[in-house]
Design a protein around this motif. Structure first.
Motif, short mmCIF file in Angstrom:
data_model
loop_
_atom_site.label_atom_id
_atom_site.label_comp_id
_atom_site.label_asym_id
_atom_site.label_seq_id
_atom_site.Cartn_x
_atom_site.Cartn_y
_atom_site.Cartn_z
N ASP A 1 0.83 -1.21 0.00
CA ASP A 1 0.00 0.00 0.00
C ASP A 1 0.87 1.26 0.00
O ASP A 1 0.62 2.21 -0.74
N HIS A 2 1.88 1.26 0.85
CA HIS A 2 2.78 2.42 0.97
C HIS A 2 3.47 2.70 -0.36
O HIS A 2 3.56 3.86 -0.79
N ALA A 3 3.91 1.64 -1.04
CA ALA A 3 4.61 1.80 -2.32
C ALA A 3 3.66 2.31 -3.41
O ALA A 3 4.01 3.20 -4.19
N LEU A 4 2.45 1.75 -3.45
CA LEU A 4 1.49 2.15 -4.50
C LEU A 4 0.96 3.56 -4.27
O LEU A 4 0.67 4.28 -5.23
N ARG A 5 0.83 3.96 -3.01
CA ARG A 5 0.37 5.32 -2.71
C ARG A 5 1.40 6.37 -3.14
O ARG A 5 1.05 7.51 -3.43
N LYS A 6 2.66 5.98 -3.17
CA LYS A 6 3.69 6.89 -3.67
C LYS A 6 3.52 7.11 -5.18
O LYS A 6 3.79 8.18 -5.70
N LEU A 7 3.07 6.07 -5.88
CA LEU A 7 2.88 6.16 -7.33
C LEU A 7 1.61 6.94 -7.67
O LEU A 7 1.58 7.70 -8.64
N ASP A 8 0.54 6.73 -6.89
CA ASP A 8 -0.71 7.46 -7.11
C ASP A 8 -1.49 7.51 -5.80
O ASP A 8 -2.22 6.57 -5.46
N PRO A 9 -1.35 8.59 -5.04
CA PRO A 9 -2.00 8.66 -3.73
C PRO A 9 -3.53 8.70 -3.81
O PRO A 9 -4.20 8.31 -2.86
N LYS A 10 -4.08 9.14 -4.93
CA LYS A 10 -5.54 9.26 -5.04
C LYS A 10 -6.20 7.96 -5.48
O LYS A 10 -7.35 7.70 -5.12
N ASP A 11 -5.50 7.15 -6.25
CA ASP A 11 -6.08 5.90 -6.77
C ASP A 11 -5.03 4.80 -6.81
O ASP A 11 -4.69 4.27 -7.87
N PRO A 12 -4.50 4.42 -5.64
CA PRO A 12 -3.39 3.46 -5.62
C PRO A 12 -3.75 2.07 -6.14
O PRO A 12 -2.89 1.39 -6.71
N VAL A 13 -4.99 1.63 -5.96
CA VAL A 13 -5.30 0.24 -6.34
C VAL A 13 -5.62 0.09 -7.82
O VAL A 13 -5.91 -1.02 -8.27
N LYS A 14 -5.50 1.16 -8.60
CA LYS A 14 -5.58 0.96 -10.05
C LYS A 14 -4.45 0.04 -10.49
O LYS A 14 -4.57 -0.68 -11.49
N TYR A 15 -3.35 0.02 -9.71
CA TYR A 15 -2.21 -0.82 -10.06
C TYR A 15 -2.48 -2.31 -9.84
O TYR A 15 -1.66 -3.13 -10.25
N ASP A 16 -3.59 -2.63 -9.20
CA ASP A 16 -3.97 -4.04 -9.11
C ASP A 16 -4.13 -4.64 -10.50
O ASP A 16 -3.76 -5.79 -10.73
N PHE A 17 -4.68 -3.86 -11.43
CA PHE A 17 -4.85 -4.34 -12.80
C PHE A 17 -3.49 -4.65 -13.43
O PHE A 17 -3.33 -5.66 -14.12
N ALA A 18 -2.52 -3.79 -13.18
CA ALA A 18 -1.18 -4.00 -13.75
C ALA A 18 -0.50 -5.22 -13.14
O ALA A 18 0.02 -6.09 -13.86
N LEU A 19 -0.51 -5.30 -11.81
CA LEU A 19 0.16 -6.41 -11.13
C LEU A 19 -0.50 -7.74 -11.46
O LEU A 19 0.17 -8.74 -11.75
#
Length: 252
Positions: A225-243
């Motif tokens: 969570d901490h790492a993804l929030r650095k990439l996009d603090p407003k919508d961090p779990v969009k990266y679930d699609f990527a991962l």
């Protein structure tokens, strides 16, 4: 890869997988069968609950369950008679059986009758929803219930990554106009969400340097969570699609 390169790479993968084509092979297709908010959230919650194992089997069994609920899950939850529950006894998905299913219907009715519904129970002022998930489990099982059914709802405060509930919450909360996630819960912000951490997303996150912890537990989720929030603090779990896409579809 620099941080900027990693962000560009993952953003490109989000665009690749966060689109309507994703729906046809994912359990999210089940709540997409419905248009009423309560039908979407109940079908989504039940589908997410059984979302472990073979994806085709998950989708097939979730469809069977919607058929048992007369394709009107909210109406069934709220207005069922005792004898209506008997047909649910036949249902089974791995260790989730008919008795668990009946308990879920009773607990969901309790939540809608006494706690304002699913969205209300999960809503929180905190930066994350992990405490809300734990609180949800307490409310879900505050009525008489089968002890065996408790194992089907994870508790982040007992070091679970709560992958399936976090996935369900992503479905309900995110709204990025791609038509995949629903965005029907307005009292929770996408910034509060946590990534649905599983074997695939965890392995990819480790290869990309986003996660060091080896176990897929609550501590690993906090780190991711901490790492993804650095990439996009407003919508961090969009990266679930990527991962997830990199792991499942590309064998990254």
């Amino acid at each position: 890869m620099t941080k900027a390169e990693l962000k560009d790479f993952l953003n490109a993968k989000v665009i690749q997988y966060n689109n309507p084509n994703f729906i046809e092979s994912d359990p999210i297709q089940i709540p997409h069968q419905f248009s009423i908010k309560e039908d979407i959230e109940i079908s989504g919650f039940i589908t997410a609950t059984i979302a472990w194992g073979n994806r085709k089997s998950i989708i097939n069994n979730a469809n069977k369950l919607m058929e048992l609920l007369d394709h009107s899950p909210y109406d069934f939850v709220m207005n069922h008679e005792v004898n209506d529950l008997e047909k649910l006894e036949q249902f089974v998905h791995r260790t989730f059986n008919g008795h668990d299913c009946i308990q879920f219907i009773k607990s969901l009715q309790h939540i809608y009758n006494n706690h304002g519904g699913l969205e209300s129970v999960f809503t929180s002022e905190s930066d994350t929803l992990q405490e809300s998930i734990s609180n949800f489990k307490s409310i879900f099982f505050e009525i008489d219930h089968l002890p065996r059914t408790e194992k089907h709802i994870s508790d982040p405060l007992k070091n679970s990554a709560a992958k399936r509930i976090n996935m369900f919450l992503r479905w309900m909360v995110r709204d990025d106009n791609t038509g995949v996630d629903f965005g029907i819960w307005k009292s929770i912000a996408p910034s509060q969400l946590s990534c649905p951490l599983d074997v695939h997303s965890g392995n990819v996150a480790r290869k990309l340097g986003l996660l060091k912890r080896k176990q897929n537990d609550a501590k690993a989720l906090f780190e991711l969570d901490h790492a993804l929030r650095k990439l996009d603090p407003k919508d961090p779990v969009k990266y679930d699609f990527a991962l997830f896409g990199l792991g499942v579809f590309e064998g990254f």
